[in-house]
Design a protein around this motif. Sequence first.
Motif, PDB file in Angstrom:
ATOM      1  N   ILE A 171       0.845  -1.196   0.000  1.00 30.24           N
ATOM      2  CA  ILE A 171       0.000   0.000   0.000  1.00 30.24           C
ATOM      3  C   ILE A 171       0.881   1.247   0.000  1.00 30.24           C
ATOM      4  N   THR A 172       1.955   1.226   0.772  1.00 32.42           N
ATOM      5  CA  THR A 172       2.900   2.340   0.772  1.00 32.42           C
ATOM      6  C   THR A 172       3.750   2.336  -0.493  1.00 32.42           C
ATOM      7  N   ASP A 173       4.139   1.151  -0.944  1.00 33.92           N
ATOM      8  CA  ASP A 173       4.967   1.030  -2.153  1.00 33.92           C
ATOM      9  C   ASP A 173       4.266   1.611  -3.367  1.00 33.92           C
ATOM     10  N   GLY A 174       2.925   1.563  -3.395  1.00 32.79           N
ATOM     11  CA  GLY A 174       2.181   2.185  -4.480  1.00 32.79           C
ATOM     12  C   GLY A 174       1.385   1.251  -5.353  1.00 32.79           C
ATOM     13  N   PHE A 175       1.227  -0.013  -4.920  1.00 34.40           N
ATOM     14  CA  PHE A 175       0.438  -0.955  -5.717  1.00 34.40           C
ATOM     15  C   PHE A 175      -0.982  -0.420  -5.889  1.00 34.40           C
ATOM     16  N   GLY A 176      -1.485  -0.450  -7.115  1.00 32.64           N
ATOM     17  CA  GLY A 176      -2.816   0.078  -7.414  1.00 32.64           C
ATOM     18  C   GLY A 176      -2.805   1.484  -7.969  1.00 32.64           C
ATOM     19  N   ARG A 183       1.894   8.527  -8.583  1.00 33.82           N
ATOM     20  CA  ARG A 183       0.637   8.750  -7.860  1.00 33.82           C
ATOM     21  C   ARG A 183       0.517   7.860  -6.630  1.00 33.82           C
ATOM     22  N   ARG A 184       1.650   7.474  -6.066  1.00 36.53           N
ATOM     23  CA  ARG A 184       1.638   6.785  -4.780  1.00 36.53           C
ATOM     24  C   ARG A 184       1.184   7.776  -3.707  1.00 36.53           C
ATOM     25  N   TRP A 185       0.856   7.278  -2.503  1.00 38.90           N
ATOM     26  CA  TRP A 185       0.424   8.258  -1.509  1.00 38.90           C
ATOM     27  C   TRP A 185       1.602   9.052  -0.965  1.00 38.90           C
ATOM     28  N   SER A 186       2.822   8.554  -1.132  1.00 39.62           N
ATOM     29  CA  SER A 186       3.996   9.352  -0.773  1.00 39.62           C
ATOM     30  C   SER A 186       4.122  10.561  -1.701  1.00 39.62           C
ATOM     31  N   ASP A 187       3.847  10.375  -2.996  1.00 38.16           N
ATOM     32  CA  ASP A 187       3.877  11.504  -3.939  1.00 38.16           C
ATOM     33  C   ASP A 187       2.808  12.535  -3.593  1.00 38.16           C
ATOM     34  N   ARG A 195       7.021  19.075   2.050  1.00 39.91           N
ATOM     35  CA  ARG A 195       8.142  18.497   2.788  1.00 39.91           C
ATOM     36  C   ARG A 195       8.736  17.322   2.018  1.00 39.91           C
ATOM     37  N   PRO A 196      10.007  16.988   2.267  1.00 41.22           N
ATOM     38  CA  PRO A 196      10.549  15.760   1.691  1.00 41.22           C
ATOM     39  C   PRO A 196       9.769  14.558   2.223  1.00 41.22           C
ATOM     40  N   VAL A 197       9.283  13.711   1.341  1.00 38.77           N
ATOM     41  CA  VAL A 197       8.551  12.510   1.733  1.00 38.77           C
ATOM     42  C   VAL A 197       9.222  11.309   1.078  1.00 38.77           C
ATOM     43  N   LEU A 198       9.584  10.335   1.892  1.00 35.43           N
ATOM     44  CA  LEU A 198      10.387   9.197   1.444  1.00 35.43           C
ATOM     45  C   LEU A 198       9.579   7.922   1.575  1.00 35.43           C
ATOM     46  N   ASN A 199       9.598   7.116   0.534  1.00 34.79           N
ATOM     47  CA  ASN A 199       8.795   5.899   0.482  1.00 34.79           C
ATOM     48  C   ASN A 199       9.650   4.706   0.886  1.00 34.79           C
ATOM     49  N   ALA A 200       9.365   4.146   2.064  1.00 35.55           N
ATOM     50  CA  ALA A 200      10.064   2.962   2.559  1.00 35.55           C
ATOM     51  C   ALA A 200       9.114   1.769   2.588  1.00 35.55           C
ATOM     52  N   VAL A 355      -6.656  10.540  -0.697  1.00 34.76           N
ATOM     53  CA  VAL A 355      -7.400  10.640   0.566  1.00 34.76           C
ATOM     54  C   VAL A 355      -6.497  10.290   1.742  1.00 34.76           C
ATOM     55  N   MET A 356      -5.688   9.256   1.595  1.00 38.65           N
ATOM     56  CA  MET A 356      -4.742   8.891   2.664  1.00 38.65           C
ATOM     57  C   MET A 356      -3.766  10.024   2.934  1.00 38.65           C
ATOM     58  N   ALA A 357      -3.219  10.610   1.882  1.00 44.93           N
ATOM     59  CA  ALA A 357      -2.260  11.701   2.044  1.00 44.93           C
ATOM     60  C   ALA A 357      -2.907  12.900   2.733  1.00 44.93           C
TER      61      ALA A 357
END
Length: 364
Positions: A171-176, A183-187, A195-200, A355-357
Amino acid sequence: MFTTAWTASPQLPSEGFTPNWSREGFWRQSLRQVVRLTAGGERVRVRFSNAYGNSPVRVAAGAVAAGGSAVRLTFGGAAEGEMSARGELVSDVVQLAVVAGESVAVTLYFDTATGPATFHAQAFATSYRGAGCLLGGGDGFTESSESWYFLSAVETDSGRGDGIVLFGDSITDGFGSTAGADRRWSDALASRTGRPVLNAGIGGNLLLNDSAWYGERGVRRFGRDVVRLAGVDTVVVLLGLNDIGFSETDAQPTYKPAPVVSAREVIAGYRELIRQASELTVIGATLLPFGGSDHWGERAAKVSHEVNEWVRCSGEFDRVVDLNRVMADPDDSDRLHPAYDFGDHLHPNDQGYVVMAEAVSRRL
């Protein structure tokens, strides 16, 4: 002061359900990878990981490019560098002006066989491979892949110390999300907060157990993938759904091992992450609804409800964001809202990730 502007969590070479080049590696080939930064600056340095390599990897040459400008990478003043077995390689700092939201292209040439490549399986972005040294550009990149290889971080001299790490699974990685569209929720969170947002995130990752396909357990990789990143002060934890749900299905052979875990064990894992992140603000996110998915079952429902109540009520996280309630179907709280569902009743779509972001942005 350098700030991590992009990152990807390293994984053991494997195939799983995502075809890739990790097991075969590279030989007399160039590799070009394009990533989107969330912090700008005038200078850049790049990190490469050989965390799961059993032998050294020689980088014969490298370059980084942005905005029409390209700069050759150096390593300790030399044009070539070497990643030690289970180690990393950090480039020298190079002059390259970049802005938040801009993409940079990192190109490497391997003149000797790398062996299996430490990689990140699900990039939801395209990487390119071609024969020979292609640092000068051209049309020699003839193959593509949706994984990242060796590349683990890009840092800039932004001087910022307010980076946010999202720590989780697919879900964090961006599947979907729409592949290639960032268009991941980190983006989405980076766009909303500035702010800098990092996807782990690692697709399929477990909080409590290692996986041949889906990375080291969250409690073990947390130090490397979160705590040690430069310029970070906040982490959002959204992990544990696979620990709860993998044992509900036999559909995926990659969902092994799948020990049956209790809410108490998941909570103990969260407490370990909180302990390791003692210098950071730790935001606990409730697990998203997943009713109707292949992870759902009577036991999974009970454990996920218990875990989410603990996240909401324990007071052990510095802050809480209730993504479960934000993302739920108003007519069935155990299911994702139909407007946010990618289609498997487990992963959000582009709209759901926005929505999550927004929910996390409000808590910040």
